[in-house]
Every structure is written in C-alpha cells, then in structure tokens.
Design an enzyme around this catalytic site. Structure first.
Site, PDB file in Angstrom:
ATOM      1  N   SER A   1       0.760  -1.275  -0.134  1.00  0.00           N
ATOM      2  CA  SER A   1      -0.087  -0.015   0.023  1.00  0.00           C
ATOM      3  C   SER A   1       0.882   1.318  -0.082  1.00  0.00           C
ATOM      4  O   SER A   1       2.228   1.069   0.049  1.00  0.00           O
ATOM      5  CB  SER A   1      -0.870   0.073   1.152  1.00  0.00           C
ATOM      6  N   LYS A   2       0.300   2.497  -0.070  1.00  0.00           N
ATOM      7  CA  LYS A   2       1.065   3.573  -0.093  1.00  0.00           C
ATOM      8  C   LYS A   2       1.924   3.647   1.219  1.00  0.00           C
ATOM      9  O   LYS A   2       3.208   4.020   1.237  1.00  0.00           O
ATOM     10  CB  LYS A   2       0.210   4.740  -0.046  1.00  0.00           C
ATOM     11  N   ARG A   3       1.415   2.962   2.458  1.00  0.00           N
ATOM     12  CA  ARG A   3       2.026   3.397   3.586  1.00  0.00           C
ATOM     13  C   ARG A   3       3.371   2.244   3.530  1.00  0.00           C
ATOM     14  O   ARG A   3       4.232   2.630   4.167  1.00  0.00           O
ATOM     15  CB  ARG A   3       1.068   2.816   4.480  1.00  0.00           C
TER      16      ARG A   3
END
Ligand code: GLU
Length: 619
Positions: free
Chosen positions: A313-315
């Site tokens: 994910s972006k995280r």
C-alpha cells in the site's frame, strides 16, 4: 576562502578508507559480468522477436507494480530484438485522472523505458489510445453478434440488481442468467434499432476445456468451474453463466473486448501482466476463439506484498515512481530493484544496469507473490553510485547524460545545500563564496564517497563535517583511546600525545600549491616513518636481529600508521566514517585542515589526556 581544488586534477581510480581498518581499499565496479546466457535467457531469444505491450489505464500513477509490468514487457521485447508498445486503456472515462497519462509518459521515460510504438511516437497499428479506437471495438462486437458468439442484453440495471441480491443470498457468484440470450435475433435487432438500452455480452462456451491454457509462469490454468454443481446443492432453479459484457450501454467497450481486439490487431506475441488478470484470461481466450484468432502467450506475474504479506500500500512503500525520483533514487536503481521482484537469474550479481537487464532478460518469473524489502533498493543505489563514480571519474559538472553521477547526485546535493533552509551552522560551506568552489567540493565529495550515496539528505548528514567543523563539545565527547597497537613491550616507551600532534604539524610544510591527495599521502608516509624512528630508538635494549628486526619494524610501522590515521580522523571529522583522510584533507583545503588540527589540540589540552594508552603484546 579559496579551495584549491579542480575536478581535472582527480585521479580516475577512486579509493576509500575503511574507517575501522585504516587500510586503503580500491573501489571496484560491481561484480556483474556478462557471461554465458542462462537456459531461460537463451530460450527466450530462440523464440524470435517478441512484440509486447504495457497497457495502463490512466486511473492512477505509475507505482512499483505497474513499473515492473512495464519493465518485464520492455526487457522481453528488447532482448529478442522485438518491439515494446505503449497502449493507453482509457475506456473507463469516469475513473480517468486528468494528469495520469502525462505523468505515465514522464515516469516511463525517466525510468529509461522507451516505447517503440505508442502515443507521441506513433506506429503502424495506431492509434494507441483506446478512446480513439471506439468505432473499431463496436465493429468487432457486431461481428460477434452476427456469428452468434455474442448477444444483446436488455436487462435493466434494476433487474440485474435484484438478480445479484438473490444470488448473493444463495452464495452464488454474480454471474448472469442468460435471459437475453434467448431473445430471437430479429427481435434483438429491432429493439436495438428503436434505441432500447442494451449491452453486448459474450456467450462463453459451455464446454470449458477449450479455455484451458498454459500460462508461462503458472502452467495449466482451468477456467472457473460452471456453477451448475453449486446450484444443485442449493436446490435452485437458476442457471448462471460467466458471460462478460463486451460493449457497454454507452457504446464504449469494456476492458475485455478492447484489450483482446487491440492485442490481436497490434500483433502482440506475449502478454506479461499481473496475476490479478489470470481469471480474465479464459474469457479472453473465448473471444480469440470466437473471432478465430491465434492467442498470444500469457505470463502472469505474482503480486507485490509488504512484509506482513499484505498487498503493497502507499504506507508500505507502493508510492508513485515520481516519489522515488523526488527522493533522489536513480532510475537504474529503481529498474534494477523492480526487475528483481519475482524474477530469478544466475548472473552472479544482483547489480545490473538497464543494459545488463536486457542482456540477461528471461521469462523465469517466480510463481506466487513477492515480498518487497526496501533495504535492497538502498543497497542497489549505493552500488550504482559506485559504478557511476568508477566510470565517470572526470565527468564535467555540466554534462547532460541522464545517468551521470553529476546529474543524479552532485546537483541535487548542491541544490539542497544551497537552500535557505539548510542549517546555518554549515559555516565552512557557507564561507565558500564562489559557486564553482562549492561545486568542486560537493562533486569531489560525492565521487569520493559514492559507495555510500543513498540520497541528498542522508549524504549531507553522513558527510556533515565537510560543511561544518566538529564542535569542541563533539570532539571532547569523541576522544578515542589512542593506542600504539601491538608494539612488543621492550620497544614501548611512554609517549605524550604531543609527539603525535607534533608529527601532524609536518603537514603544514606542504606548500599551498601542492596541497593535494597525492602529496598529502607522501607526507603521511613520512610522518609514519618519524614515529617508527622514535619507537625503534628503544630497540637497542631488545633482542631481535636480522629478519626478526625487519618483521618488528613492519609491525611498528603499522602501529604508527594506525595511530596517526586515528588521530587525524578524530581531529578532522570527530571519527565519523567517510572518505579516507588524505582525500578529506584535500577537500577541506590546507587552511581548514590546519585550523581543525589546532582546534583538536586545544580540546586535548582541555581534557588533559597526556599519554598514549599502550597496548602491549607479549612476544
Ligand atoms: N488496462 C489493464 C491494466 O491497467 C491492462 C491489463 C492487461 O495487461 O491486460 O492493468
């Protein structure tokens, strides 16, 4: 402040000192060597020129996963002497992000993935944007209607919603019940002619064996089984079919139709894409069969997961490619990194330029998903920086090539240093007034410490003492236990550190105009000899003669070299790791070096460390 530095003066063979061993290390280019092709690489080439494509939808920006898809397709085309196509699949206008297309072009170009055919370069099978090919898809849907492989579906969204709800209650998939497949052709034509809203669906053959295919990564793949079995279990009268929509009610094609028609018309030989598309492939094969076309080869590559085995994910790092660029990561570090995610090779080194990747390309993709660890990216970044440094040692500051260390590292570091927000206590750097002297300092430093280069911020932090001297507090806190290591007892004498600081004063004798790494190195050797001489004076009372004496002398020499380097590293940069001491001194210049040596002496006087701690080795 005048820096007596010029780029041209630099030697082409860069050296670094390992801070813990004081030994001189010669930096070498990464150990990659183009050797014999692996069997998988050979096989790929034997298949002849491949035409591959990257077919992004402009609904988001390029991220690690999509870059990898693009790269794998690019490498296969380049390795086989074929063509790599870029096709924009923009039929889902509602989800299109306005600047996504432009950014895709920029990001691919930045990564060095150029397309042979596609937007802006054209090609004989264009246009390469699906929104400009809609008439073509309508024609092809008509063809399938005429041959009976497709049918119009007039079901209202309301009916489909009720049907889906019912199916979901029974635990059945949201497939279609084929109500409209039974509408006679004439009636269907009439209703369409009168403008009744409809979609066109593909009639998936009941006989699914013809839709089994051999994926180049996953082997034989069977289509989803018919749901008849499940219906029986539920005692339902419902018969469901996986008949995908090809043309939507607005006349726009779905992904399935446009993708297959284009892959065929654009003569694509290999489709390499994410494994999320594997379940769509039988539908695509049904279409190839309905059209009477030869399908391309399919290779589905696993997903990219984070360390908790969740989709990136972006995280967890699935940030846009341009973010990597902004973080200062080199294009080849990124392409090298993504190439290794789910591809195995036996070239002996993971460090590969784009050229290396092309020469070793194969379709030996690993089955299953890949866990992404970003430590590897920074490892590769350092290795590529070292590779550039060893091949571009004399590169001029204003050179253009996009893979030059000057463009990729020197300029970003300079830009960051010159920002008004850079710590104002970078006094040494700020006192350099001439821009060309600042450039020289940063360029020489980047080349000298390239093997540790990750990004501008980190590089500046690592080499902070090239921009500001260590404070008296820092020097006090870092005074090491100075030792003359492993000198046998009979030859040891009590040394005052003043002996060492005195010896280091010799450096001041270097004339200003010859203050360079080479001369400093010569002086350092002289300084070591001075120390050896002092120690060996004590040898009169010793027992060694002849060969033993020679061996002893070598030991003492090593001890003195260790001590002098230890002292200088502390005095100049508070013992922080970095380029070797003679390079450090050259970069700092004679004036700054002398200033730091005096400041260090003052600190020593304050802390009153008077003698060298002796380390006695029994002989
Ligand atoms: N447009 C699809 C995507 O964005 C292409 C999938 C494929 O390669 O067939 O992933």
């Amino acid at each position: 402040m005048k820096l007596l530095l010029t780029v041209a003066r630099r030697r082409s063979n860069l050296r670094w000192i390992c801070h813990s061993c004081h030994g001189i290390k010669h930096a070498t280019a990464p150990s990659y060597q183009a050797g014999k092709l692996s069997q998988a690489s050979q096989q790929l080439r034997e298949g002849g020129p491949a035409r591959t494509r990257f077919a992004p939808s402009p609904t988001g920006y390029l991220h690690l996963g999509s870059l990898r898809t693009a790269l794998f397709n690019f490498l296969v085309a380049k390795a086989t002497g074929g063509q790599f196509l870029l096709r924009i699949e923009d039929t889902d206008q509602k989800r299109t992000i306005p600047d996504a297309e432009e950014r895709l072009y920029e990001d691919l170009k930045w990564a060095g993935i150029d397309w042979d055919e596609g937007p802006s370069v054209g090609g004989q099978y264009g246009p390469y944007k699906q929104s400009e090919r809609t008439a073509l898809y309508r024609d092809h849907a008509e063809k399938l209607l005429d041959s009976g492989s497709a049918y119009r579906c007039f079901c209202t969204p309301e009916r489909l919603r009720i049907l889906a709800e019912y199916q979901s209650k029974l635990g059945l998939p949201a497939d279609y019940d084929r109500t409209c497949a039974h509408v006679p052709k004439e009636e269907s034509d009439d209703r369409a002619a009168q403008g009744e809203a409809h979609v066109i669906r593909l009639k998936i053959p009941d006989e699914k064996n013809s839709l089994v295919f051999r994926d180049l990564v996953y082997g034989f793949i069977r289509p989803k089984s018919t749901v008849k079995r499940d219906q029986k279990a539920q005692g339902s009268a419902l018969t469901l079919f996986d008949d995908p929509i090809l043309l939507k009610s607005d006349g726009f094609p779905t992904y399935h139709l446009a993708n297959v028609v284009d892959d065929h018309l654009m003569k694509i030989t290999h489709v390499i894409r994410g494994s999320e598309w594997i379940s769509s492939t039988p539908k695509h094969l049904a279409m190839y069969q309905a059209f009477g076309w030869e399908p391309p080869a399919f290779a589905h590559v696993g997903l990219l997961l984070d360390k908790n085995r969740q989709k990136l994910s972006k995280r967890t790092g699935s940030i846009d490619i341009s973010d990597w660029q902004n973080k200062g990561v080199f294009p080849e570090s990124v392409t090298n990194f993504v190439a290794l995610l789910g591809w195995s090779h036996n070239t002996g080194s993971d460090v590969m330029s784009m050229e290396d990747l092309i020469s070793n390309a194969s379709m030996k993709y690993t089955r299953g998903d890949t866990v992404v660890g970003f430590e590897k990216l920074w490892f590769l970044q350092k290795r590529h920086a070292a590779r550039y440094a060893s091949t571009q040692a004399e590169s001029p500051y204003d050179q253009i090539p996009s893979h030059s260390l000057v463009q990729l590292a020197v300029k970003p570091v300079l830009a960051l240093l010159n920002q008004p927000s850079t710590p104002s206590d970078f006094s040494f750097y700020r006192n350099i007034t001439r821009p060309e002297d600042r450039q020289n300092l940063v360029q020489l430093l980047v080349f000298a410490d390239a093997q540790n280069y990750t990004n501008p911020t980190e590089f500046i932090r690592r080499n902070a003492y090239f921009f500001t001297p260590p404070s008296a507090e820092t020097l006090t806190a870092t005074v090491p236990a100075f030792k003359l290591r492993k000198v046998p007892a009979p030859y040891l004498d009590k040394f005052s550190l003043a002996t060492v600081t005195g010896i280091c004063q010799t450096l001041v004798n270097i004339p200003d105009h010859s203050w360079d790494e080479h001369t400093i190195r010569t002086y350092l050797a002289k300084m070591v000899s001075m120390g050896v001489e002092i120690t060996m004076k004590n040898s009169e009372g010793g027992v060694e003669t002849g060969k033993k004496m020679e061996a002893l002398k070598l030991k003492v020499e090593k001890s003195w070299a260790g001590l002098i380097y230890q002292y200088l590293r502390w005095a100049l940069v508070a013992t922080k790791p970095g380029p070797e001491s003679q390079v450090t001194m050259e970069l700092l210049g004679k004036m700054e070096t002398s200033r730091r040596l005096s400041a260090a002496e003052e600190v020593l006087n304050q802390v009153k460390i008077e003698s060298i701690v002796e380390e006695i080795e029994k002989v």
